[in-house]
Design an enzyme around this catalytic site. Structure first.
Site, mmCIF file in Angstrom:
data_model
loop_
_atom_site.group_PDB
_atom_site.id
_atom_site.type_symbol
_atom_site.label_atom_id
_atom_site.label_comp_id
_atom_site.label_asym_id
_atom_site.label_seq_id
_atom_site.Cartn_x
_atom_site.Cartn_y
_atom_site.Cartn_z
ATOM 1 N N GLU A 175 0.847 -1.189 0.000
ATOM 2 C CA GLU A 175 0.000 0.000 0.000
ATOM 3 C C GLU A 175 0.880 1.236 0.000
ATOM 4 O O GLU A 175 1.734 1.422 0.862
ATOM 5 C CB GLU A 175 -0.942 0.050 1.201
ATOM 6 C CG GLU A 175 -1.846 1.280 1.134
ATOM 7 C CD GLU A 175 -2.822 1.432 2.280
ATOM 8 O OE1 GLU A 175 -3.740 2.258 2.146
ATOM 9 O OE2 GLU A 175 -2.664 0.738 3.305
ATOM 10 N N ASP A 227 -2.968 12.103 -2.026
ATOM 11 C CA ASP A 227 -3.139 13.556 -1.971
ATOM 12 C C ASP A 227 -3.587 14.053 -3.341
ATOM 13 O O ASP A 227 -2.899 13.839 -4.336
ATOM 14 C CB ASP A 227 -1.823 14.219 -1.579
ATOM 15 C CG ASP A 227 -2.009 15.677 -1.170
ATOM 16 O OD1 ASP A 227 -2.867 16.359 -1.774
ATOM 17 O OD2 ASP A 227 -1.291 16.141 -0.266
ATOM 18 N N THR A 250 -12.292 3.950 5.678
ATOM 19 C CA THR A 250 -11.362 4.770 6.463
ATOM 20 C C THR A 250 -11.902 6.172 6.672
ATOM 21 O O THR A 250 -12.905 6.582 6.088
ATOM 22 C CB THR A 250 -10.003 4.866 5.758
ATOM 23 O OG1 THR A 250 -10.178 5.567 4.510
ATOM 24 C CG2 THR A 250 -9.420 3.497 5.493
ATOM 25 N N GLU A 277 -12.248 8.147 3.437
ATOM 26 C CA GLU A 277 -13.434 7.841 2.643
ATOM 27 C C GLU A 277 -14.681 8.443 3.279
ATOM 28 O O GLU A 277 -15.550 8.995 2.580
ATOM 29 C CB GLU A 277 -13.582 6.329 2.488
ATOM 30 C CG GLU A 277 -14.643 5.923 1.495
ATOM 31 C CD GLU A 277 -14.540 4.468 1.071
ATOM 32 O OE1 GLU A 277 -15.445 4.009 0.346
ATOM 33 O OE2 GLU A 277 -13.560 3.796 1.447
#
Length: 241
Positions: free
Chosen positions: A71, A146, A218, A221
């Site tokens: 990730e 970002d 998360t 989100e």
């Protein structure tokens, strides 16, 4: 006269490294858990760079041969700790530049008993280029990077043609690149970049991929949803030769 050594990267990075202090709990987690979780890598020209020749062998790092899921921009580690604790047969690598987030990730991983997770404090494209062996990654995740939404800053966005090339190098032939964002213009840009990349082909039908069910919900989100932004998923596989 010999030329002066370079002290800056040739290309802009996709982050600004903030210098906020860690909490006492984060400092303690870093001191106590980094030896077990953090992969130390030789540096290049910057504190978060990866030197050429710094390649590691996943089997040596994890002590076994297993699918490797990476990730990029793991943040506080919510997604990857959840995945690693639920998939003990796979190995996971979190790539992040913010030390406080890495400390939180190590603390939560230790509490969850996720021994199949490692972390690296480094700029992601350099990890893909110099640290990971070719065709070593089963899945590469880029969740809510970002967005650099101001026009003058879009050159800092992570997903570019160069990134696609590095991602394809790291992925196995049967691997998968998964992305998600809540910024519509960035979603469209990522899709345009990857659709045009000769190294990849779509792994979804229609306009967008279905939500990846392996991604835990998360804070990023939830924030996007509260703001009324649509969550866009994308999925690409290495192109068939």
């Amino acid at each position: 006269m010999p030329s002066e050594p370079r002290t800056f990267r040739d290309r802009p990075v996709s982050f600004v490294r903030r210098s906020g202090r860690m909490s006492e709990a984060q400092e303690r987690a870093w001191t106590e858990l980094a030896p077990a979780y953090l992969i130390e890598v030789p540096r290049g020209v910057a504190a978060t760079s990866v030197a050429q020749g710094a390649q590691v062998e996943p089997a040596a790092v994890y002590g076994r041969v297993a699918p490797l899921i990476v990730e990029i921009g793991s943040g506080q580690g919510h997604a990857i700790v959840h995945a690693a604790s639920g998939r003990p047969g796979d190995d996971f690598l979190a790539v992040e530049v913010f030390r406080a987030g890495l400390a939180r990730t190590m603390r939560d991983a230790d509490r969850a008993g996720a021994r199949n997770l490692r972390l690296v404090e480094a700029n992601a494209p350099e990890v893909l280029e110099h640290m990971l062996p070719s065709a070593s990654v089963s899945e590469l995740w880029v969740f809510f990077p970002d967005p650099w939404h101001k026009k003058k800053h879009t050159k800092r966005r992570l997903v570019t043609a160069d990134f696609a090339r590095l991602a394809a190098r790291a992925l196995r032939p049967d691997g998968m690149l998964r992305l998600a964002t809540d910024w519509e213009d960035y979603a469209q840009q990522m899709r345009a970049v990857l659709d045009a990349a000769p190294e990849f082909e779509r792994a979804f039908d229609g306009e967008w991929a279905p939500r990846f069910d392996g991604r835990v919900l998360t804070a990023f989100e939830r924030k996007g949803e509260r703001a009324g932004r649509a969550i866009r998923d994308l999925a690409y596989r290495p192109a068939t030769p």
